[in-house]
Design a protein around this motif. Sequence first.
Motif, short mmCIF file in Angstrom:
data_model
loop_
_atom_site.label_atom_id
_atom_site.label_comp_id
_atom_site.label_asym_id
_atom_site.label_seq_id
_atom_site.Cartn_x
_atom_site.Cartn_y
_atom_site.Cartn_z
N GLU A 154 0.86 -1.19 0.00
CA GLU A 154 0.00 0.00 0.00
C GLU A 154 0.89 1.24 0.00
OE1 GLU A 154 -2.94 -0.08 3.08
OE2 GLU A 154 -2.95 -2.27 3.10
N ARG A 155 0.53 2.19 -0.81
CA ARG A 155 1.35 3.40 -0.93
C ARG A 155 0.50 4.66 -0.75
NH1 ARG A 155 5.69 2.33 -5.84
NH2 ARG A 155 6.52 0.36 -5.02
N VAL A 156 1.05 5.59 0.03
CA VAL A 156 0.42 6.90 0.21
C VAL A 156 1.39 7.94 -0.33
CG1 VAL A 156 -0.53 8.57 1.84
CG2 VAL A 156 -0.82 6.11 2.26
N HIS A 157 0.92 8.72 -1.27
CA HIS A 157 1.74 9.76 -1.87
C HIS A 157 1.36 11.12 -1.26
CE1 HIS A 157 3.35 7.26 -5.21
NE2 HIS A 157 2.20 6.59 -5.03
N ALA A 158 2.34 11.98 -1.11
CA ALA A 158 2.11 13.34 -0.65
C ALA A 158 3.11 14.27 -1.32
CB ALA A 158 2.25 13.44 0.87
N GLY A 159 2.76 15.53 -1.42
CA GLY A 159 3.69 16.47 -2.02
C GLY A 159 3.11 17.86 -2.16
N LEU A 160 3.95 18.78 -2.57
CA LEU A 160 3.52 20.15 -2.84
C LEU A 160 2.70 20.19 -4.12
CD1 LEU A 160 6.77 22.19 -2.08
CD2 LEU A 160 4.71 22.06 -0.67
N VAL A 161 1.70 21.06 -4.16
CA VAL A 161 0.88 21.25 -5.35
C VAL A 161 1.46 22.42 -6.14
CG1 VAL A 161 -1.41 21.77 -6.26
CG2 VAL A 161 -1.16 20.34 -4.21
N ASP A 162 2.09 22.12 -7.27
CA ASP A 162 2.62 23.16 -8.17
C ASP A 162 3.52 24.17 -7.44
OD1 ASP A 162 1.13 22.01 -10.24
OD2 ASP A 162 -0.63 23.24 -9.76
N ASP A 163 4.23 23.69 -6.42
CA ASP A 163 5.10 24.59 -5.64
C ASP A 163 4.34 25.84 -5.17
OD1 ASP A 163 7.30 22.97 -5.72
OD2 ASP A 163 8.17 23.92 -7.49
N MET A 164 3.05 25.65 -4.80
CA MET A 164 2.21 26.77 -4.35
C MET A 164 2.57 27.12 -2.91
SD MET A 164 -0.35 28.87 -5.13
CE MET A 164 -1.25 28.12 -6.48
N ILE A 165 3.35 28.21 -2.74
CA ILE A 165 3.81 28.65 -1.43
C ILE A 165 3.69 30.17 -1.35
CG2 ILE A 165 5.86 28.87 0.06
CD1 ILE A 165 6.79 26.19 -0.98
N ALA A 166 3.33 30.67 -0.17
CA ALA A 166 3.30 32.12 0.07
C ALA A 166 4.11 32.41 1.33
CB ALA A 166 1.87 32.62 0.23
N PHE A 167 4.73 33.60 1.37
CA PHE A 167 5.57 33.99 2.49
C PHE A 167 5.01 35.26 3.14
CE2 PHE A 167 8.33 31.68 -0.43
CZ PHE A 167 8.93 30.76 0.41
N GLY A 168 5.14 35.33 4.46
CA GLY A 168 4.69 36.50 5.22
C GLY A 168 4.74 36.20 6.70
N ASP A 169 4.70 37.24 7.52
CA ASP A 169 4.82 37.09 8.97
C ASP A 169 3.49 36.62 9.56
OD1 ASP A 169 5.60 37.17 11.57
OD2 ASP A 169 6.06 39.30 11.63
N LEU A 170 3.49 35.43 10.18
CA LEU A 170 2.28 34.88 10.78
C LEU A 170 2.23 35.03 12.29
CD1 LEU A 170 1.94 31.51 8.79
CD2 LEU A 170 0.49 33.54 8.57
N ASP A 171 3.38 35.25 12.94
CA ASP A 171 3.40 35.28 14.41
C ASP A 171 3.97 36.58 14.98
OD1 ASP A 171 5.99 34.89 13.61
OD2 ASP A 171 6.40 33.21 14.95
N ASP A 172 4.04 37.64 14.15
CA ASP A 172 4.40 38.97 14.63
C ASP A 172 5.79 39.00 15.30
OD1 ASP A 172 4.05 41.67 15.07
OD2 ASP A 172 3.06 41.39 17.01
N ASP A 173 6.76 38.28 14.72
CA ASP A 173 8.11 38.33 15.27
C ASP A 173 9.08 39.06 14.34
OD1 ASP A 173 8.35 36.52 13.21
OD2 ASP A 173 9.34 34.96 14.40
#
Length: 483
Positions: A155-174
């Motif tokens: 049995e195999r489970v595949h996982a991965g990024l979708v089209d390298d869809m990534i965004a950057f920004g400050d989420l924790d106010d540091d």
Amino acid sequence: MKSTKKPLLLLIVVASLLLGAQPALADDCTFQLGFKTLRDLIPDIVGDCVDNESHNPETGETRQPTTNGTLVWIKADNSTSFTDGERIWSYSPDGSLNVESLPSSELAPADSESRLTLEHLRNAEYRLPLIGDEETPIRFVDGQALIQLGEGATERVHAGLVDDMIAFGDLDDDGVADAVAVVYVNYGGTGTFIHLVAFLDRDGAPVQAGRVLLGDRARVESMAISSGEISANMLTHGPDDGLCCPSLNVTRKFQLQAGRIASVQSLVLEAPLPGQTVASGVEVRGRTSTLPPSGSLTYLVYDARGGVIGMGRIPVSAGLDHSGAFAEPIEFNSGAGGPGRIEVIDEHWTESSPLATTAVQVVLEAAPITDGRTSREPTPELVLEAPLSGATVGPEVELRGRISIMPFEKNLTYHIYDQTGMMVGESYISVEGDYDGPGTFVKSIPLTGIYAAGPVRIEVRDESVVDGALIVSTSVTVFFAGG
């Protein structure tokens, strides 16, 4: 609100100082015009005035400090708002009230450092539901991962990024940029489950901080992080869509909260309309941007004196785009007609703080008298002398005051409300005096049902023993220090 963000930065700092200092009240200050309207809508949130408003002709801003924060009016766009240092309430001329969390990234240093890269996220450790619902850690290599299960590892489970869809920004106010990634999980069948995964920058390395499932074969078209908020434009399934082909275009917004990616909520109240005359049983109708975790909202009805004359729950039905809708008759007991307010609240999923709130000013019809009386009881003067508004209190507080007409059986009631408006405690107060004259009362009460420091409203009220209608009430908002 966008046009007021820069002026609000200074306002927020001022509000934070005010909250920390617990200022004394001015004897002769008043609320006027738009500030009075907003304060009447959310009196327990705004608190009492500390000083009269002041206008700065150079910026076009008018401000007024209160015991809980600061009111501000911006001449450029005629906007009126209030901030307590954590959230901003804005009032629209149509009578709607919007609340949003304070954009934490606006308070971060302007030179926020960015250290995470696409390459980091393509080779990071992810925690995903690879085996049942339990999160399993797995290392991505070049944006992909494979886990083999079962006898003979067939049995195999595949996982991965979708089209390298990534965004950057400050989420924790540091002051350092974090990241969010779109990830798929496939268990070998046709289903491909799409997740949003948030990462915090920890010494230049990505550490997963939260995850949320977007749906089976949902499609994220674009994504961004702004003011600590994740915005995902995506295609989800409409009523006639096959699982292969979502066509419903929606924008979903999220925030990182206590290790969980939570949907950002907004409420729209469509009925009743501002100024409408309403009786008990009126339908309250509206919509939510996301389905509340509890599946329902809280409503409160206030009379002109700020007494709570109705309270209950409103069920919310799920929409196709993760939104919600509600339409429910509500009950209240108004002893006298006149101005009133209906407030609808979605509570926070873990704490007793409101996720979103909205309200409408209405005209209340008095409840009919059905017991043969020609009029209701006269309205006495009820004065709460202690505690003072804005006072800091512990787990027990002394109530002291007077009433001009002795209540039935020499008893008043008190109610305790947390910062969401929910009643968390109630009991009786004995009144001293003669039946045909005024009375005084004093009683130490426990602040039960409150689990975090913050504002608490204590209300003392006299109710009709005949039909339960509110005769008179008075209230005070204090700051519960915990304990």
